[in-house]
Design a protein around this motif. Structure first.
Motif, mmCIF file in Angstrom:
data_model
loop_
_atom_site.group_PDB
_atom_site.id
_atom_site.type_symbol
_atom_site.label_atom_id
_atom_site.label_comp_id
_atom_site.label_asym_id
_atom_site.label_seq_id
_atom_site.Cartn_x
_atom_site.Cartn_y
_atom_site.Cartn_z
ATOM 1 N N ASP A 1 -7.875 4.804 -3.215
ATOM 2 C CA ASP A 1 -8.771 3.719 -3.118
ATOM 3 C C ASP A 1 -9.467 3.706 -1.903
ATOM 4 O OD1 ASP A 1 -7.856 2.509 -5.743
ATOM 5 O OD2 ASP A 1 -6.042 2.002 -4.788
ATOM 6 N N VAL A 2 -8.676 4.068 -0.784
ATOM 7 C CA VAL A 2 -9.313 4.116 0.562
ATOM 8 C C VAL A 2 -9.327 5.585 1.037
ATOM 9 C CG1 VAL A 2 -9.382 3.323 2.910
ATOM 10 C CG2 VAL A 2 -8.889 1.973 0.981
ATOM 11 N N THR A 3 -10.079 6.186 1.619
ATOM 12 C CA THR A 3 -10.298 7.362 2.370
ATOM 13 C C THR A 3 -10.005 7.254 3.550
ATOM 14 O OG1 THR A 3 -11.535 8.470 0.650
ATOM 15 C CG2 THR A 3 -11.849 9.360 2.860
ATOM 16 N N MET A 4 -9.139 7.663 4.248
ATOM 17 C CA MET A 4 -8.884 7.483 5.768
ATOM 18 C C MET A 4 -9.769 8.521 6.353
ATOM 19 S SD MET A 4 -5.423 8.030 8.178
ATOM 20 C CE MET A 4 -4.392 6.815 7.625
ATOM 21 N N GLU A 5 -11.047 8.196 6.819
ATOM 22 C CA GLU A 5 -12.045 9.148 7.013
ATOM 23 C C GLU A 5 -12.188 9.059 8.725
ATOM 24 O OE1 GLU A 5 -15.103 12.196 6.221
ATOM 25 O OE2 GLU A 5 -14.284 11.121 8.281
ATOM 26 N N PRO A 6 -11.550 9.910 9.381
ATOM 27 C CA PRO A 6 -11.619 9.353 10.862
ATOM 28 C C PRO A 6 -12.845 9.883 11.651
ATOM 29 C CG PRO A 6 -9.959 11.446 10.544
ATOM 30 C CD PRO A 6 -10.245 10.711 9.065
ATOM 31 N N THR B 1 0.863 -1.165 -0.027
ATOM 32 C CA THR B 1 -0.025 -0.069 0.003
ATOM 33 C C THR B 1 0.811 1.192 0.137
ATOM 34 O OG1 THR B 1 -0.437 0.314 2.071
ATOM 35 C CG2 THR B 1 -1.564 -1.358 1.434
ATOM 36 N N VAL B 2 0.134 2.407 -0.268
ATOM 37 C CA VAL B 2 0.927 3.610 -0.408
ATOM 38 C C VAL B 2 -0.171 4.528 0.230
ATOM 39 C CG1 VAL B 2 1.290 5.638 -2.227
ATOM 40 C CG2 VAL B 2 2.312 3.328 -2.745
ATOM 41 N N MET B 3 0.534 5.622 1.086
ATOM 42 C CA MET B 3 -0.342 6.673 1.749
ATOM 43 C C MET B 3 0.243 7.887 0.810
ATOM 44 S SD MET B 3 -0.855 8.019 5.684
ATOM 45 C CE MET B 3 -1.164 6.202 6.326
ATOM 46 N N VAL B 4 -0.947 8.890 0.766
ATOM 47 C CA VAL B 4 -0.693 10.129 0.071
ATOM 48 C C VAL B 4 -0.076 11.321 0.930
ATOM 49 C CG1 VAL B 4 -1.890 11.667 -1.732
ATOM 50 C CG2 VAL B 4 -2.552 9.543 -1.379
ATOM 51 N N ASN B 5 0.800 12.111 0.264
ATOM 52 C CA ASN B 5 1.245 13.239 1.024
ATOM 53 C C ASN B 5 -0.122 13.980 1.136
ATOM 54 O OD1 ASN B 5 2.265 15.845 1.421
ATOM 55 N ND2 ASN B 5 3.320 15.742 -0.360
ATOM 56 N N VAL C 1 -3.039 -0.705 -3.099
ATOM 57 C CA VAL C 1 -3.933 -0.135 -2.467
ATOM 58 C C VAL C 1 -3.460 1.395 -2.105
ATOM 59 C CG1 VAL C 1 -5.602 0.288 -0.880
ATOM 60 C CG2 VAL C 1 -5.340 -1.812 -1.461
ATOM 61 N N VAL C 2 -3.940 2.326 -2.742
ATOM 62 C CA VAL C 2 -3.564 3.642 -2.103
ATOM 63 C C VAL C 2 -4.726 4.382 -1.324
ATOM 64 C CG1 VAL C 2 -3.380 6.200 -2.927
ATOM 65 C CG2 VAL C 2 -2.741 4.181 -4.274
ATOM 66 N N ILE C 3 -4.328 5.090 0.024
ATOM 67 C CA ILE C 3 -4.906 5.436 0.945
ATOM 68 C C ILE C 3 -4.663 6.945 1.185
ATOM 69 C CG2 ILE C 3 -3.211 4.732 2.987
ATOM 70 C CD1 ILE C 3 -5.890 4.460 4.504
ATOM 71 N N SER C 4 -5.702 7.522 1.435
ATOM 72 C CA SER C 4 -5.404 8.895 1.552
ATOM 73 C C SER C 4 -4.787 9.200 3.342
ATOM 74 C CB SER C 4 -6.582 9.755 1.673
ATOM 75 O OG SER C 4 -7.431 9.759 3.030
ATOM 76 N N ASP C 5 -4.057 10.249 3.461
ATOM 77 C CA ASP C 5 -3.890 10.359 4.870
ATOM 78 C C ASP C 5 -5.129 10.972 5.481
ATOM 79 O OD1 ASP C 5 -2.336 10.683 7.382
ATOM 80 O OD2 ASP C 5 -0.977 11.702 6.430
#
Ligand code: BGC
Ligand code: BGC
Length: 768
Positions: free
Chosen positions: A355-360, A288-292, A321-325
């Motif tokens: 792909d995945v939104t880190m939506e706390p 996976t990769v997390m976005v800046n 999978v790409v996840i937002s921060d």
């Protein structure tokens, strides 16, 4: 129509044909039924299983896989941070109604937000419970994947072994150490059912004002890349945990040096000095990769299709999978104002490649607005399917469908695991930058230890340790501080002075002072500092004055810096010896004592430039040693200590003895000799210079490195092999964009530090 859908249709059609035939039909059908759907077949590939499953899911179920919620939203009053047991109502909303596919612990999100004791066992129990809830209360029994920041060990868990922060590991110049450390972290995560580790950080440091400077392996893209690749291998070594290359890309290159602020950077610089570290880590197979969280050239990274699709998927072939921060998709609306509402924010991010939104904070709003975006034609059904399928493929790959639970009663074996490794890592991570002979100490010496970091567990561990900003007050977290480590070795010869007056008062009986100084821990924006100098103020302590007062006694003074960055030392620079120990971890004091007493020979090298003045920012050898027509006084690159600098207790010489190319590989042979003093490891950096280059390149740049053990008096020749493409630059005029190409001409290799002069001699030169 996507490939998976046509494959599924074919399967259904084939089964139907068999059904309408006669005779042997019954057995064929019952075999098919007994085997069940493809996604349930553990011998099928993760991709095939995900492709099969995603086609059985409706739109809301697919959208659920695209969101990750903070665990506190399911506990207590579901506000996010209120302690309490699992709240079944919220669990139902999140996991069953919204079909959320993933949950995270942010920094300090411990079981039940503090309602339960923070032990590996409660972590495992709570994650098992969430897993069970999701499996039992979703139509297709889909498990969640649980993520946490496993950045230097399983760092949210009390008394899980913590290793040095990444900047320390970068100082080791030892990829095998990093692989072992992250292997230990992976075992700890696996034992508690944490399957998604938000590590490693592949960001390249440029400015020591940054609050996350210590989370990076350093300022060199190849050092960072090799270390991040080793970290990915270690973290994924159990086969149960996904690593995350973060924060893609250029997060360390902001103009101000402050967290999450704009980076304006030419594509040339971006490609040559920012992207390679991430690329290297991706090549190691990161899932996976997390976005800046910041912006590049006027575009928030989370909304950049060029970054997240053209570069990441196109150039680098990334399939995971790409996840937002944290909350960054919403930030496209609320902070960046590039879209009018959340629906459009989701569309921009998802179409860019998230792909995945880190939506706390609110899974419900995400699901509603994402659904609306699909209905309004802003996001295609195919893109939703693709994102969900990637997440499902990851869950299959990690074995979560087949083995969703861990044995919680075994989880506490994580406690105090791999302490010998942690001790060695602490020693290898520390860098000796000054020594007039005061070190090593003798255990018979009377040592007076003082300074604000001397006996602080929180300072020894740094940020992202139990709490987000560091170990919270009152936590039972343990670590061997420098004082305790020295006392273990030196016994009653080591005493503690709580303040300057006491310390100075002991001058007559002391053989040496050890002053343990530095800033308290922190993380992210709150840890940015405008003036990266050793504090000398009433709040954080008159630390420079303390060292000056000790020096004035005439007794040898050893400064041990426990810090996130190489603070400009001011008056403390006058100490007789200076050891940078960064945030050395659970066994920090043991590792530091090993070095101070000489039971281990220091081998760390600075992975960053140590600035001479706090205003020397940004400050990296890469940018500051470019050719210029500067006609001011002195060199542009004028550090206190340059990148790659570090002392040991031995005399060593290193020299390049030969260079050879074979295919795409270049091998540089270096002869390393221990010509006096104790045995020890030696870190060997290899740099390249170009006498002639159309595109400006730094005076020297790192292309590879190794780490070798030498007995006293021993000489060894070691090879450092690297791919020619690390020599690449972006050809063309000022508006050029890649790909990288290797210029024809001479390449001169050297070892030592970046400020040594290079002389082309023949045996150290390659013409390409
Ligand atoms: C940080 C990430 C981290 C995430 C989850 C963010 O604020 O930037 O590095 O993985 O929080 O804790
Ligand atoms: C951090 C989280 C942390 C949260 C606290 C975020 O920026 O990344 O890990 O828990 O802030 O508000």
């Amino acid at each position: 129509m996507s490939a998976p859908r046509s494959r599924w249709r074919l399967r259904v059609a084939a089964a139907a044909a068999v059904l309408t035939a006669t005779g042997v039909v019954a057995t064929t059908v019952s075999t098919a039924t007994a085997a069940g759907p493809l996604y349930k077949n553990p011998t099928a590939s993760p991709q095939a299983r995900a492709a099969d499953l995603v086609m059985r899911m409706n739109l809301s179920e697919q959208i659920g896989q695209m969101v990750q919620i903070q665990v506190g939203k399911l506990y207590g009053d579901c506000g996010g941070y209120t302690p309490g047991p699992l709240n079944r109502g919220c669990a139902k909303d999140v996991l069953s109604t919204d079909n959320v596919g993933s949950i995270l612990s942010g920094g300090g999100d411990v079981p039940g937000e503090g309602y339960y004791q923070n032990t590996p066992r409660t972590w495992a129990q709570q994650i098992n419970l969430l897993e069970k809830y999701a499996i039992q209360h979703t139509r297709l029994h889909i498990p969640i994947i649980y993520g946490a920041d496993v950045v230097h060990g399983h760092n949210d868990v009390v008394n899980a072994t913590l290793f040095p922060q990444q900047i320390g590991l970068g100082s080791s110049f030892d990829t095998s150490l990093v692989r072992q450390v992250q292997g230990s972290a992976s075992r700890a995560a696996t034992a508690t059912n944490v399957r998604w580790a938000f590590a490693p950080v592949a960001d390249v440091d440029t400015n020591s004002r940054w609050g996350r400077y210590y989370e990076s392996f350093g300022e060199d893209p190849h050092l960072d890349g090799a270390m991040a690749a080793a970290a990915v291998e270690g973290l994924q070594s159990t086969g149960r945990v996904a690593a995350t290359v973060k924060h893609f890309a250029g997060y360390g290159a902001s103009d101000s040096g402050l967290d999450r602020t704009p980076a304006d950077i030419s594509m040339r610089s971006f490609e040559q000095y920012q992207l390679p570290s991430y690329a290297h880590a991706l090549q190691a197979g990161a899932d996976t990769v997390m976005v800046n969280s910041g912006s590049i050239n006027g575009i928030p990274a989370t909304g950049s299709r060029y970054l997240l699709t053209t570069i990441l998927r196109g150039w680098y072939g990334f399939k995971g999978v790409v996840i937002s921060d944290w909350n960054d998709v919403q930030a496209l609306e609320t902070r960046y104002h590039i879209v009018p509402d959340y629906e459009h924010a989701i569309a921009v991010a998802v179409n860019a490649g998230v792909d995945v939104t880190m939506e706390p904070y609110n899974a419900d709003t995400f699901v509603t607005e994402a659904t609306r975006a699909v209905q309004d034609g802003l996001i295609s059904r195919a893109r939703v399917r693709q994102a969900a399928e990637r997440v499902l493929a990851l869950k299959f790959k990690l074995g979560i469908f087949d083995h969703p639970y861990v044995n919680a009663s075994q989880a506490n074996r994580v406690l105090r695991a791999d302490l010998a490794l942690a001790r060695r890592a602490a020693a290898e991570s520390s860098v000796l930058v000054k020594n007039d002979g005061a070190l090593p100490l003798k255990t018979s010496d009377k040592i007076v230890v003082t300074g604000p970091a001397a006996d602080s567990v929180a300072d020894t561990l740094g940020g992202w340790s139990v709490g987000w900003q560091g170990v919270p007050a009152g936590s039972p977290e343990r670590a061997v501080t420098v004082l305790k480590g020295l006392q273990q070795a030196g016994g009653s010869n080591v005493t503690y002075a709580a303040d300057q007056a006491t310390a100075v008062g002991e001058a007559s009986s002391a053989d040496a002072y050890v002053a343990v100084v530095g800033r308290p821990p922190g993380a992210e924006g709150p840890n940015d500092v405008r003036d990266p100098s050793l504090p000398n103020d009433p709040v954080l302590g008159q630390q420079q004055d303390l060292v000056a007062a000790l020096v004035a006694t005439g007794k040898p003074v050893v400064v041990v810096l426990i810090d996130d960055r190489p603070d400009v030392l001011g008056k403390a620079q006058d100490a007789n010896a200076i050891l940078m120990a960064w945030r050395p971890g659970t066994q920090g004091g043991m590792g530091v004592a090993d070095l101070l007493y000489g039971t281990r020979n220091p081998s760390g090298l600075l992975p960053v430039t140590w600035p001479k003045r706090p205003t020397d920012q940004p400050n990296t050898y890469i940018y500051q040693t470019m050719p210029t027509t500067y006609n001011g006084t002195g060199p542009v690159y004028d550090p206190q200590y340059p990148f790659g600098f570090g002392l040991s207790y031995s005399k060593t010489t290193t020299a390049v003895s030969s260079v050879a190319a074979s295919g795409s590989d270049v091998t540089v042979k270096v002869t390393v000799a221990n010509t006096g003093g104790p045995a020890g490891a030696v870190s060997v950096p290899v740099y390249v210079s170009q006498p002639l280059s159309r595109v400006l390149v730094p005076g020297k740049r790192l292309v590879g490195f190794t780490h070798v053990w030498l007995d006293s008096g021993q000489t060894r020749t070691v090879g450092v092999t690297f791919d020619k493409k690390v020599l690449g630059v972006v050809p063309g005029d000022i508006a050029a964009v890649g790909p990288l190409a290797v210029e024809h001409g001479q390449y001169v290799f050297s070892t030592g530090t970046v400020t040594d002069t290079v002389t082309p001699s023949g045996s150290n030169t390659l013409t390409l």
